[in-house]
Design an enzyme around this catalytic site. Structure first.
Site, PDB file in Angstrom:
ATOM      1  N   GLY A  75       0.887  -1.188  -0.013  1.00 27.78           N
ATOM      2  CA  GLY A  75      -0.190   0.008   0.069  1.00 27.78           C
ATOM      3  C   GLY A  75       0.921   1.257   0.094  1.00 27.78           C
ATOM      4  O   GLY A  75       2.018   1.159  -0.390  1.00 27.78           O
TER       5      GLY A  75
ATOM      6  N   GLY B 235       4.051   0.754   2.295  1.00 26.51           N
ATOM      7  CA  GLY B 235       5.057  -0.349   1.714  1.00 26.51           C
ATOM      8  C   GLY B 235       5.682  -0.127   0.392  1.00 26.51           C
ATOM      9  O   GLY B 235       6.741  -0.147   0.114  1.00 26.51           O
TER      10      GLY B 235
ATOM     11  N   ARG C  24      -5.533   5.042  16.372  1.00 23.53           N
ATOM     12  CA  ARG C  24      -4.451   3.803  16.132  1.00 23.53           C
ATOM     13  C   ARG C  24      -4.906   2.625  16.815  1.00 23.53           C
ATOM     14  O   ARG C  24      -5.067   1.399  16.185  1.00 23.53           O
ATOM     15  CB  ARG C  24      -2.987   4.213  16.394  1.00 23.53           C
ATOM     16  CG  ARG C  24      -2.619   5.202  15.582  1.00 23.53           C
ATOM     17  CD  ARG C  24      -0.759   5.265  16.162  1.00 23.53           C
ATOM     18  NE  ARG C  24      -0.277   6.284  15.088  1.00 23.53           N
ATOM     19  CZ  ARG C  24      -0.042   7.593  15.715  1.00 23.53           C
ATOM     20  NH1 ARG C  24      -0.664   7.882  16.801  1.00 23.53           N
ATOM     21  NH2 ARG C  24       0.423   8.663  15.047  1.00 23.53           N
TER      22      ARG C  24
ATOM     23  N   ASP D 154       1.823  -8.695  -0.794  1.00 25.97           N
ATOM     24  CA  ASP D 154       0.652  -8.215  -0.495  1.00 25.97           C
ATOM     25  C   ASP D 154      -0.249  -9.205  -0.775  1.00 25.97           C
ATOM     26  O   ASP D 154       0.059 -10.048  -1.645  1.00 25.97           O
ATOM     27  CB  ASP D 154       0.158  -6.926  -1.445  1.00 25.97           C
ATOM     28  CG  ASP D 154      -1.074  -6.047  -0.695  1.00 25.97           C
ATOM     29  OD1 ASP D 154      -0.416  -4.926  -0.059  1.00 25.97           O
ATOM     30  OD2 ASP D 154      -2.206  -6.583  -0.662  1.00 25.97           O
TER      31      ASP D 154
ATOM     32  N   HIS E  83       4.019   4.881  20.522  1.00 24.29           N
ATOM     33  CA  HIS E  83       3.524   5.635  19.399  1.00 24.29           C
ATOM     34  C   HIS E  83       2.052   6.011  19.594  1.00 24.29           C
ATOM     35  O   HIS E  83       1.026   5.241  18.959  1.00 24.29           O
ATOM     36  CB  HIS E  83       3.819   4.783  18.202  1.00 24.29           C
ATOM     37  CG  HIS E  83       3.589   5.683  17.054  1.00 24.29           C
ATOM     38  ND1 HIS E  83       4.142   6.602  16.524  1.00 24.29           N
ATOM     39  CD2 HIS E  83       2.916   5.211  15.631  1.00 24.29           C
ATOM     40  CE1 HIS E  83       3.826   7.165  15.275  1.00 24.29           C
ATOM     41  NE2 HIS E  83       3.104   6.264  14.859  1.00 24.29           N
TER      42      HIS E  83
ATOM     43  N   VAL F 185       5.675  -1.582  11.243  1.00 24.61           N
ATOM     44  CA  VAL F 185       5.123  -0.483  10.993  1.00 24.61           C
ATOM     45  C   VAL F 185       3.744  -0.332  11.250  1.00 24.61           C
ATOM     46  O   VAL F 185       3.156   0.603  11.503  1.00 24.61           O
ATOM     47  CB  VAL F 185       5.332   0.059   9.622  1.00 24.61           C
ATOM     48  CG1 VAL F 185       4.867   1.438   9.144  1.00 24.61           C
ATOM     49  CG2 VAL F 185       7.083   0.039   9.418  1.00 24.61           C
TER      50      VAL F 185
ATOM     51  N   ASN G  66      -5.822  -5.696  12.480  1.00 20.90           N
ATOM     52  CA  ASN G  66      -4.413  -5.596  12.358  1.00 20.90           C
ATOM     53  C   ASN G  66      -3.726  -6.885  13.120  1.00 20.90           C
ATOM     54  O   ASN G  66      -2.553  -7.298  12.650  1.00 20.90           O
ATOM     55  CB  ASN G  66      -3.689  -4.320  12.364  1.00 20.90           C
ATOM     56  CG  ASN G  66      -4.095  -3.305  11.232  1.00 20.90           C
ATOM     57  OD1 ASN G  66      -4.773  -3.875  10.443  1.00 20.90           O
ATOM     58  ND2 ASN G  66      -3.530  -1.951  11.452  1.00 20.90           N
TER      59      ASN G  66
HETATM   60  N1  APR Z   1      -1.271  -9.994   3.931  1.00 22.61           N
HETATM   61  C1  APR Z   1      -0.571  -9.074   3.017  1.00 22.61           C
HETATM   62  N2  APR Z   1      -0.943  -7.783   2.738  1.00 22.61           N
HETATM   63  C2  APR Z   1      -2.030  -7.160   3.445  1.00 22.61           C
HETATM   64  C3  APR Z   1      -2.648  -8.150   4.274  1.00 22.61           C
HETATM   65  C4  APR Z   1      -2.327  -9.588   4.398  1.00 22.61           C
HETATM   66  N3  APR Z   1      -2.950 -10.527   5.321  1.00 22.61           N
HETATM   67  N4  APR Z   1      -3.769  -7.357   4.752  1.00 22.61           N
HETATM   68  C5  APR Z   1      -3.825  -6.419   3.951  1.00 22.61           C
HETATM   69  N5  APR Z   1      -2.543  -6.021   3.276  1.00 22.61           N
HETATM   70  C6  APR Z   1      -2.222  -4.978   2.633  1.00 22.61           C
HETATM   71  C7  APR Z   1      -3.411  -4.299   1.877  1.00 22.61           C
HETATM   72  O1  APR Z   1      -3.741  -4.993   0.814  1.00 22.61           O
HETATM   73  C8  APR Z   1      -2.862  -2.923   1.673  1.00 22.61           C
HETATM   74  O2  APR Z   1      -2.347  -3.084   0.074  1.00 22.61           O
HETATM   75  O3  APR Z   1      -1.595  -4.028   3.246  1.00 22.61           O
HETATM   76  C9  APR Z   1      -1.501  -2.839   2.523  1.00 22.61           C
HETATM   77  C10 APR Z   1      -1.793  -1.705   3.433  1.00 22.61           C
HETATM   78  O4  APR Z   1      -1.508  -0.423   2.810  1.00 22.61           O
HETATM   79  P1  APR Z   1      -2.566   0.648   2.928  1.00 22.61           P
HETATM   80  O5  APR Z   1      -4.109   0.479   3.235  1.00 22.61           O
HETATM   81  O6  APR Z   1      -1.986   1.683   1.821  1.00 22.61           O
HETATM   82  O7  APR Z   1      -2.054   1.345   4.173  1.00 22.61           O
HETATM   83  P2  APR Z   1      -0.759   2.429   4.454  1.00 22.61           P
HETATM   84  O8  APR Z   1      -0.976   3.708   4.651  1.00 22.61           O
HETATM   85  O9  APR Z   1       0.436   1.640   3.736  1.00 22.61           O
HETATM   86  O10 APR Z   1      -0.634   1.976   6.171  1.00 22.61           O
HETATM   87  C11 APR Z   1      -0.198   0.586   6.581  1.00 22.61           C
HETATM   88  O11 APR Z   1       0.998   1.554   8.403  1.00 22.61           O
HETATM   89  O12 APR Z   1       1.159   3.699   9.273  1.00 22.61           O
HETATM   90  C12 APR Z   1       0.741   2.192   9.552  1.00 22.61           C
HETATM   91  O13 APR Z   1      -1.514   2.629  10.552  1.00 22.61           O
HETATM   92  C13 APR Z   1      -0.811   2.420   9.213  1.00 22.61           C
HETATM   93  O14 APR Z   1      -1.267   0.086   9.857  1.00 22.61           O
HETATM   94  C14 APR Z   1      -1.150   1.022   8.938  1.00 22.61           C
HETATM   95  C15 APR Z   1       0.038   0.434   7.925  1.00 22.61           C
END
Ligand code: APR
Length: 311
Positions: free
Chosen positions: A11, A14, A89, A33, A176, A119, A96
């Protein structure tokens, strides 16, 4: 041979972390992902930027295929759901937790010597989940929070005093979250404590803005949370580990009696090198600072108790 870094969660945080690692040529990158196509698409896009950005790091994407992460030196875990406006959070805890458990087990099986950088939020609690699910020693599970919180504090100090961010140094302890503990007397501009450069009122205002730094961005973005600074912070930690720099950075680490706290992940200054957390630096705190750190530790302990109930 180049080092290998895996980023789980393709996402915002990442994918941006993968980009920063590749562009600094710190390691070859595997982006994983749960979504089909997205990690492969972003990886290919990053490879197509490489001729312009002038690096030879490879970036590959994989959907749920952890075998690609085999023998990674560093694994950054960002998988999860981010915050929406009005959410803390901690509201992310249950969802999560399940995601963190699954992805940690997947990657620990193929990269048993990696250092994990967590993270996903709520950060300190997610470190506990990753620690338990991986079975890794304490020194190889770290959380990214303090580097981000102190970068935010540094940015606000630089804006306030109209000085280069490069002159700033900030010190943040604790979890945090709203209970993080910025320490103004150890926060400096060109070595001068900010307590000599700003009024207490202004320091208090910057500390408050730092505490709410994440929420301020969530409020503006509305559809997600911050990712440029969080990815930069995670990659600063990864760089220290990949290059065995012995760099002291504020990280969430599992304490073993330091600061009077045991078996709890919380933000403290850590020396980062190839083995992960190579030393936890303990400094003398004033009574007020100790009380603030204990308050923060209580908040993290509360979340760890909630995890046990959920688990
Ligand atoms: N396996 C792999 N990837 C996963 C899974 C899983 N089981 N479940 C969710 N994901 C992926 C989602 O598909 C998505 O692409 O995790 C990614 C998260 O990306 P975003 O929704 O863009 O979130 P982002 O802003 O990157 O934040 C991720 O970091 O800062 C923290 O609070 C924030 O917990 C959050 C994390």
């Amino acid at each position: 041979m180049r080092k290998k870094a895996t980023v789980i969660g393709a996402g915002n945080v990442g994918a941006t972390a993968a980009m920063r690692i590749a562009e600094k040529e710190l390691a070859d990158v595997v982006l994983i992902d749960i979504l089909e196509g997205v990690p492969a698409g972003k990886a290919l896009d990053l490879m197509e930027a490489a001729p312009i950005e002038k690096h030879d790091a490879s970036v590959i994407g994989a959907s749920g295929d952890y075998s690609q992460a085999k023998d990674s030196d560093v694994v950054i875990i960002t998988a999860g759901i981010p915050r929406k406006p009005g959410m803390s959070r901690d509201d992310l805890l249950a969802t999560n937790m399940g995601i963190m458990e699954t992805v940690t087990k997947g990657v620990a099986a193929v990269a048993p010597d990696a250092v994990l950088i967590i993270v996903s939020n709520p950060l300190d609690a997610m470190c506990h989940v990753a620690y338990n699910a991986s079975g890794f020693p304490k020194n190889r599970v770290l959380g990214m929070a303090g580097v981000l919180d102190s970068a935010r504090f540094r940015a606000f100090i630089a804006m306030e005093l109209d000085v280069s961010v490069e002159n700033t140094h900030a010190f943040v302890l604790g979890g945090h979250g709203d209970t993080m503990v910025p320490l103004p007397r150890f926060s400096t501009v060109a070595g001068i404590p900010i307590t000599q450069l700003m009024s207490q009122d202004r320091i208090d205002a910057l500390v408050e803005r730092t505490r709410n730094g994440g929420a301020e961005i969530v409020g503006l973005l509305k559809t997600g949370s911050a990712y440029y600074a969080p990815s930069a912070a995670a990659v600063e930690m990864a760089e220290a580990i990949l290059k065995d720099k012995k760099k002291i950075l504020p990280c969430a680490a599992c304490l073993n009696g330091e600061y009077g706290i045991t078996d709890l992940f919380i933000g403290v200054p850590v020396k980062l090198g190839a083995k992960g957390a190579e030393q936890i630096i303990e400094i003398e705190l004033t009574d007020d600072e100790k009380a603030a750190l204990n308050h923060s530790a209580d908040a993290v302990r509360g979340l760890v108790e909630d995890l046990k109930r959920l688990g």
